[in-house]
Every structure is written in C-alpha cells, then in structure tokens.
Motif scaffolding. Structure first.
Motif, short mmCIF file in Angstrom:
data_model
loop_
_atom_site.label_atom_id
_atom_site.label_comp_id
_atom_site.label_asym_id
_atom_site.label_seq_id
_atom_site.Cartn_x
_atom_site.Cartn_y
_atom_site.Cartn_z
N ILE A 4 0.84 -1.10 -0.12
CA ILE A 4 0.05 0.04 -0.02
C ILE A 4 0.94 1.39 0.15
O ILE A 4 1.80 1.41 0.83
N VAL A 6 1.80 5.24 0.31
CA VAL A 6 1.53 6.17 1.46
C VAL A 6 2.53 7.14 1.20
O VAL A 6 3.33 7.37 0.71
N LYS A 66 -2.66 5.48 -1.74
CA LYS A 66 -4.02 5.20 -1.35
C LYS A 66 -4.10 5.84 -0.04
O LYS A 66 -5.19 5.88 0.48
N VAL A 67 -3.05 6.21 0.81
CA VAL A 67 -3.33 6.78 2.16
C VAL A 67 -2.49 7.79 2.45
O VAL A 67 -1.28 7.78 2.04
N LYS A 89 -8.94 9.32 -0.97
CA LYS A 89 -7.85 8.71 -0.36
C LYS A 89 -7.97 8.44 1.00
O LYS A 89 -8.90 9.22 1.74
N HIS A 90 -7.65 7.23 1.63
CA HIS A 90 -7.86 7.13 3.15
C HIS A 90 -6.92 8.16 3.87
O HIS A 90 -5.79 8.44 3.32
N LEU A 116 -14.34 6.21 3.44
CA LEU A 116 -12.89 5.80 3.50
C LEU A 116 -12.43 5.65 5.03
O LEU A 116 -13.10 6.21 5.90
N VAL A 117 -11.45 5.01 5.07
CA VAL A 117 -10.60 4.86 6.23
C VAL A 117 -10.39 6.19 6.79
O VAL A 117 -9.76 6.79 6.22
N TYR A 339 -4.49 -0.45 8.84
CA TYR A 339 -4.06 -0.59 7.65
C TYR A 339 -4.82 -2.01 7.32
O TYR A 339 -5.05 -2.46 5.99
N VAL A 342 -7.69 -0.54 5.75
CA VAL A 342 -7.32 -0.02 4.32
C VAL A 342 -7.33 -1.30 3.52
O VAL A 342 -7.79 -1.16 2.22
N GLN A 347 -13.93 1.83 5.88
CA GLN A 347 -14.22 2.11 7.42
C GLN A 347 -15.09 0.89 8.10
O GLN A 347 -16.21 0.68 7.48
#
Length: 381
Positions: A4, A6, A66-67, A89-90, A116-117, A339, A342, A347
């Motif tokens: 992932i 970041v 993505k985060v 995006k998270h 989203l997270v 994560y 994610v 969420q």
C-alpha cells in the motif's frame, strides 16, 4: 502482496515518527513525502530515504497514493484532511482533528459519506498495558469506578526562551497544554474506563506571560539555543498549566492536571483509577509496568508479558516478556489495525482504532474546558 503506497505530509517531530512506524509494517510503502515547497520536500526526502518529494496539491493527483498521513501544524489538519477525503484517499490525521468544532463536525460527516478509512493518531491507547487495563476493567477486575486522577507533565516549554508554533493560537488553536497533551490524557481516560465525561471545571495558568521567540527556526525537542540578539519578546495567550475537575456519567468524579513547564518531566502521563475491587495505576515513563492496589490482599505489580495478558491486549505485544516496548511501538500497533481496514477498502462498522469521531469528541471536551476556564464555572459537555 502488493504494498500500500502512502504519503506523509509534514516533517516536524511527529512526521518521521509516523514514517518509522509505517516502515515496520511489511505491507506498507512510504512512497511520497510532502512539505510546504518542493525544495524542502526534496531535502527532507533525502534525509528520510523516500523516493518521491512534492507539494501537497500535486500529491493529491497521484493515483498510486492510497493513504495520506497528515503530520502538519494544527491549523492545516481540517483543510488537508478534507482535501484527502475528497480525492478519494484514506487518511490518518494527527490530533487535534481541527481547531474548530464546526470543522471537526464537517470532517466526520464527510468521512461517513465517503466510507473511507479515517483515523486520528491517539497512539497512546496502543501501549499494551493501557489495553490490558481496559480489558481488566471490562472483565470486572476493577469493579465500580470511584474516582480517576490523571496528569500529563512535560518540561519542553520550561524556559522563557523555549518556543514553538504551538504557542501561537492562529496555528495551534485557543488551547495549548490541554489541546496538545491533555487531549491524549482525556482520550485515554474515557477509553480505559468506558465512562463519558459529562461536566468540566477548569483553571488555566500561563507561567511565562511573554516568551522570547527565535528569529531563526528551531525544531521541536531539538534542545538548540541561540544568541540573545536572535530573539524577540512576544506575549503568550495560551496555558502552560491547567487543572480540570471532571464529572462522569456514572455519577463519580475525577481530575486531571497538565503542564508543559514541570522541570525534569520529559513526557510523563500518569493515570490512577480507583475502583471498588482494586486500584489501577500506569505511567508512560514506565510503560511496561502496572500497579494494582488491593485492600485485603497484597498489592500486585504486573510486568508486560504476553503469557500473562488478556488475549486482546496481547495482540499489541511484539516482543517476549522482559523485552521492553515503548512510544515508537504504539504507532506501529495502531497502524496495523488501521491498515487492516485499508486492505478491506473501507471504514469498519465498529473500528478498533480511534476515528474522526473520536477526534471530534476530544475537540468538544477541549472546547468545553476552555469555556469553563473563561467562565470559572462548571460546563456541561
């Protein structure tokens, strides 16, 4: 497993702490670093070993990211978190979630709408002993809670020449000690006890009415000093020290004291919870120990050991008993839970980690504490 990717925004004290913790989780790649301008971003990216460096606006357009971790000064948290969510995006945001309650409400609503997270970095929940206290309380080992006493003491603003952006309300908000470290203590109090604070009575004090602001940049906790000609005297309008009496939804009471001017206390959070069956005490300067007080039998001293912990708390332990874990491990453990969400892409219905809703809750409590100090009266949450 594909990693992932970041982005981390901000490279003060806490940004590199996020980066180090993220790198300790195998399915995460810190791919991009963002700063206020591209030159600074590139300089910091080299120091931190990150391939890409860019400004925030350009990062939002990068579909590989993505985060996003928001590790900037407080006044940027709202606008940057909002932009990240709107970019799909998270987001993991440093506390406080915002500097105004209306902004926090908007972020909670937007996060719910997107699915989203979203997480707020209340990482002190992730000391294994804190989770152990929570699970022991849930299993009835504490009994009915009679009272709670807490303190969070530091000395990094002890001298008149100590200075940081957190002293400036336009950057940090109307509260400093309470919002900065008191928020961690208040979050921990509700998290461990399961109680809700219903009323507050606060009293603030500003020890240094003026401070000597450096004309050159000094990083937080750097310990560097300048010549007298390198300072200007400025007025200070936020609290160095605060005491707050608390009322809880079980009808009982508590109190917390926070200070950033206690010499020798580098970063000491202490909480003591008195119950009908036992008394729990834990201190962040001795994070692998917990004191359990008894009336009719011998007191107990519990050391961190996965073989002695409840299963839920044991999940936060990375090393065997006798191998100490501390502050850097809390973020690693929190990010493991974040994560996992994610990976699922949304969420969870009941997140195990602190969310934007928790960030809103702490901002609400802090605002009521500020109101109480101004009125010198009890204020309902």
């Amino acid at each position: 497993m594909e990693k992932i990717k970041v982005a981390v925004v901000g490279t003060g004290f806490i940004g590199p702490a996020h980066i180090e913790a993220l790198r300790r989780n195998p399915n995460i790649e810190v791919a991009t670093l963002c700063e206020v301008n591209e030159e600074l971003a590139k300089e910091k990216a080299v120091l931190l070993g990150i391939d890409k460096a860019m400004v925030f606006e350009d990062m939002l357009k990068d579909e590989e990211i993505k985060v996003v971790h928001i590790c900037t000064p407080n006044f940027l948290h709202y606008s940057q978190s909002k932009a990240v969510l709107e970019a799909g995006k998270h987001v993991v945001c440093e506390k406080p979630l915002a500097t105004k309650i209306e902004e926090a409400e908007e972020l909670v609503a937007l996060a719910d709408k997107t699915g989203l997270v979203n997480a707020v970095h209340f990482n002190l929940r992730y000391y294994p002993m804190v989770r152990q206290m929570k699970t022991m309380r849930e299993s009835g080992e504490l009994g009915d809670i009679y009272s709670i006493m807490g303190s969070y003491l530091q000395d990094w603003l002890f001298l008149q020449t100590d200075y940081n952006w957190r002293l400036e309300p336009d950057k940090s908000g109307d509260s400093r000690a309470i919002a900065d470290i008191g928020s961690h203590l208040l979050d921990l109090t509700e998290y461990v006890t399961g109680l809700k604070i219903t009323e507050v009575m606060a009293d603030f004090s500003t020890v240094h009415k003026t401070r000597l602001k450096p004309l050159k940049a000094i990083e937080t906790y750097s310990g560097k000093s300048l010549a007298p000609s390198d300072y200007e005297e400025v007025p200070i309008n936020t609290e160095d020290h605060a005491t707050v009496m608390l009322r809880f939804d079980n009808g009982n009471k508590g109190s917390v004291t926070v200070s950033q001017v206690n010499a020798g206390r580098k970063n000491r959070l202490n909480i003591e919870i008195a119950g009908s069956k036992a008394n729990f005490e834990w201190c962040s300067e001795k994070p692998n120990e917990m004191w359990i007080g008894k009336r009719e039998t011998a007191n107990q001293h519990l050391m961190k050991d996965p073989s002695l912990f409840n299963a839920e708390a044991g999940k936060l332990i990375g090393f065997p008993g006798g191998h100490n874990e501390g502050f850097p491990d809390t973020s690693k453990q929190m990010f493991k839970e974040v994560y996992a969400a994610v990976v699922e892409g949304k969420q969870p219905e009941k997140p195990s980690y602190p969310t934007f809703a928790d960030g809103h809750r702490e901002l609400l409590i802090c605002e009521r504490i500020i109101e109480s100090h101004k009125k010198q009266a009890w204020v309902k949450i």
